[in-house]
Every structure is written in C-alpha cells, then in structure tokens.
Design a protein around this motif. Structure first.
Motif, PDB file in Angstrom:
ATOM      1  N   GLN A 284      11.535   7.174  -0.741  1.00  0.00           N
ATOM      2  CA  GLN A 284      11.792   9.008  -0.722  1.00  0.00           C
ATOM      3  C   GLN A 284      12.502   9.351   0.022  1.00  0.00           C
ATOM      4  O   GLN A 284      13.380  10.443   0.015  1.00  0.00           O
TER       5      GLN A 284
ATOM      6  N   SER B   8       0.761  -0.867   0.186  1.00  0.00           N
ATOM      7  CA  SER B   8      -0.396  -0.087   0.037  1.00  0.00           C
ATOM      8  C   SER B   8       0.530   1.453   0.120  1.00  0.00           C
ATOM      9  O   SER B   8       2.288   1.168   0.854  1.00  0.00           O
ATOM     10  N   ARG B   9       0.378   2.457  -0.330  1.00  0.00           N
ATOM     11  CA  ARG B   9       1.018   3.692  -0.283  1.00  0.00           C
ATOM     12  C   ARG B   9       0.868   4.274   0.338  1.00  0.00           C
ATOM     13  O   ARG B   9      -0.331   4.928   1.021  1.00  0.00           O
ATOM     14  N   LEU B  10       2.245   5.528   1.448  1.00  0.00           N
ATOM     15  CA  LEU B  10       1.984   5.937   2.675  1.00  0.00           C
ATOM     16  C   LEU B  10       2.232   7.597   2.129  1.00  0.00           C
ATOM     17  O   LEU B  10       2.097   7.877   1.068  1.00  0.00           O
ATOM     18  N   GLU B  11       1.449   8.501   3.129  1.00  0.00           N
ATOM     19  CA  GLU B  11       1.026   9.883   2.653  1.00  0.00           C
ATOM     20  C   GLU B  11       1.480  10.617   2.542  1.00  0.00           C
ATOM     21  O   GLU B  11       1.874  11.397   1.350  1.00  0.00           O
ATOM     22  N   ASN B  12       3.574   9.801   3.016  1.00  0.00           N
ATOM     23  CA  ASN B  12       4.867  10.205   2.640  1.00  0.00           C
ATOM     24  C   ASN B  12       5.404   9.707   1.116  1.00  0.00           C
ATOM     25  O   ASN B  12       6.459  10.167   1.481  1.00  0.00           O
ATOM     26  N   GLY B  13       4.615   9.229   0.627  1.00  0.00           N
ATOM     27  CA  GLY B  13       5.407   8.418  -0.831  1.00  0.00           C
ATOM     28  C   GLY B  13       5.627   6.965  -0.210  1.00  0.00           C
ATOM     29  O   GLY B  13       6.294   6.355  -1.331  1.00  0.00           O
TER      30      GLY B  13
ATOM     31  N   LYS C   7       8.399   9.084  -4.625  1.00  0.00           N
ATOM     32  CA  LYS C   7       7.244   9.150  -4.056  1.00  0.00           C
ATOM     33  C   LYS C   7       6.222   8.272  -4.634  1.00  0.00           C
ATOM     34  O   LYS C   7       6.201   8.391  -5.879  1.00  0.00           O
TER      35      LYS C   7
ATOM     36  N   GLN D 177       2.439   6.796  -6.215  1.00  0.00           N
ATOM     37  CA  GLN D 177       1.108   7.062  -6.748  1.00  0.00           C
ATOM     38  C   GLN D 177       0.390   6.294  -6.120  1.00  0.00           C
ATOM     39  O   GLN D 177      -0.878   6.447  -6.256  1.00  0.00           O
TER      40      GLN D 177
ATOM     41  N   THR E 142       8.782  -1.023   6.028  1.00  0.00           N
ATOM     42  CA  THR E 142       8.267  -0.134   5.226  1.00  0.00           C
ATOM     43  C   THR E 142       9.333   0.275   4.588  1.00  0.00           C
ATOM     44  O   THR E 142      10.643   0.356   4.323  1.00  0.00           O
TER      45      THR E 142
END
Length: 200
Positions: free
Chosen positions: A169, A115-120, A180, A182, A165
């Motif tokens: 980035q 999955s993608r996290l907010e910080n990329g 990052k 997307q 993780t």
C-alpha cells in the motif's frame, strides 16, 4: 360581584401573542434544521472514503505470474555478489540467498508463511530457515538480510518479531497507483489485490 368576574376573565391577546411566538420559534427551528441537515449523506461517505485513495479495480494472479513479477521488480535491487530470490512455492514464500561467514558463502534459505494485514500489507512470518549447518537464531538471520541485501523501501524487516512486512500500500510511482492485498492462498493458487489510485 362585577370585579370578581373581570379578575377571572381570560386575556385572549396575551395567549394569541404567545401562540404566534411559539409558531415563529417552531418555524425558525424547522428552517434551521433543514439548512444544517446534509442533503446527500452518501456524498459525505464518499468524501471520507476517497481521502486515502480511490479503488479502481481488483486483479487476481497465480503463483507463477506473481513469481515472474517479483523477479522482474527485484532486478534493480541485485548487487554484485549479493543476489537473492524471493518466490512463492506450493504453500510458502521462500527467500533464497547466501550467508557470508569467514569469507565463505553459505546457502541461505528462509521459509515464510504469508498473511494479509488489515491495512492491505502482506506479512511474512518465518516458519523455518537453513544456513548451511549453522545453528543461528531467527532474529540474527533477519538482521543479516536487513543489513546485507538491498531491499525496496516498502519492505520492513522486524527481526524481534521474526516477520517481514511488505507494505504494497506504500508503493511509490508517478501514476499514484498502489495495492492492497485481498487474498493470499498459495495452496489453492488464489492471490488477489485491490488496486487503488491516490486521491489528490
């Protein structure tokens, strides 16, 4: 009677002085507000956005291309007798290695949901694993991977959360380029990353 009229007479000079003073104060206020006001608010937004980095593009890839890139990148991290693979399957990410127990090597397979996290960053959450026929807890398997395998510095293993993780980035290179995440949709073969250049 004459004195009463003089008492009620309006002092024009007093009011003219007050009017001139008010006009001067208003003028100074307008000038001050114009001096302080930002002429180009967009420039301030651009400056704020470029502190971390400048977006220079986006690239899309397929699972096959991603797997080839990961294999090539991880070549430098393979140790004699402790090699491993990390690749995308049709719907999950698979870590494939070995677990050494009492001098014997047992096949190790760990399946992750990406999955993608907010910080990329890309987060891999353990969905299932296989260590031969051994019934081991997830955190023990991740602790073993963390201590036994040579992984890139931007990969963070969190055994207590059953996650890995991948901080793309935080990629470090001479060009100052980093990524990052997307979109990460393995089922539809839709994987894309934004490309950034570190601002100086």
């Amino acid at each position: 009677m004459k004195q009463r009229i003089i008492g009620k007479k309006i002092n024009i000079w007093k009011w003219l002085c007050l009017l001139i003073l008010a006009i001067n104060l208003a003028f100074v206020g307008v000038v001050a507000s114009r001096i302080i006001q930002i002429r180009e608010p967009e420039a301030e937004n651009i400056a704020t956005k470029t502190k971390g980095g400048i977006k220079i593009g986006t690239f899309s890839t397929t699972k096959e291309q991603l797997n080839e890139t990961v294999v090539s990148y991880l070549e430098d991290y393979q140790k004699k007798g402790m090699t491993y693979k990390l690749y995308a399957t049709s719907s999950q990410i698979l870590f494939e290695g070995t677990y050494t127990l009492l001098g014997y090597e047992v096949p190790l397979y760990v399946y992750f949901q990406p999955s993608r996290l907010e910080n990329g960053a890309v987060q891999l959450k353990v969905t299932s694993f296989s260590v031969g026929t051994l019934p081991l807890p997830e955190d023990q398997v991740l602790k073993y991977i963390k201590s036994s395998y040579d992984l890139p510095k931007f990969v963070k293993i969190q055994p207590n959360q059953s996650t890995i993780t991948i901080n793309v980035q935080n990629l470090d290179n001479e060009e100052g380029i980093y990524l990052k995440a997307q979109t990460i949709n393995l089922v539809n073969d839709d994987i894309s990353f934004d490309i950034y250049k570190k601002s100086e």
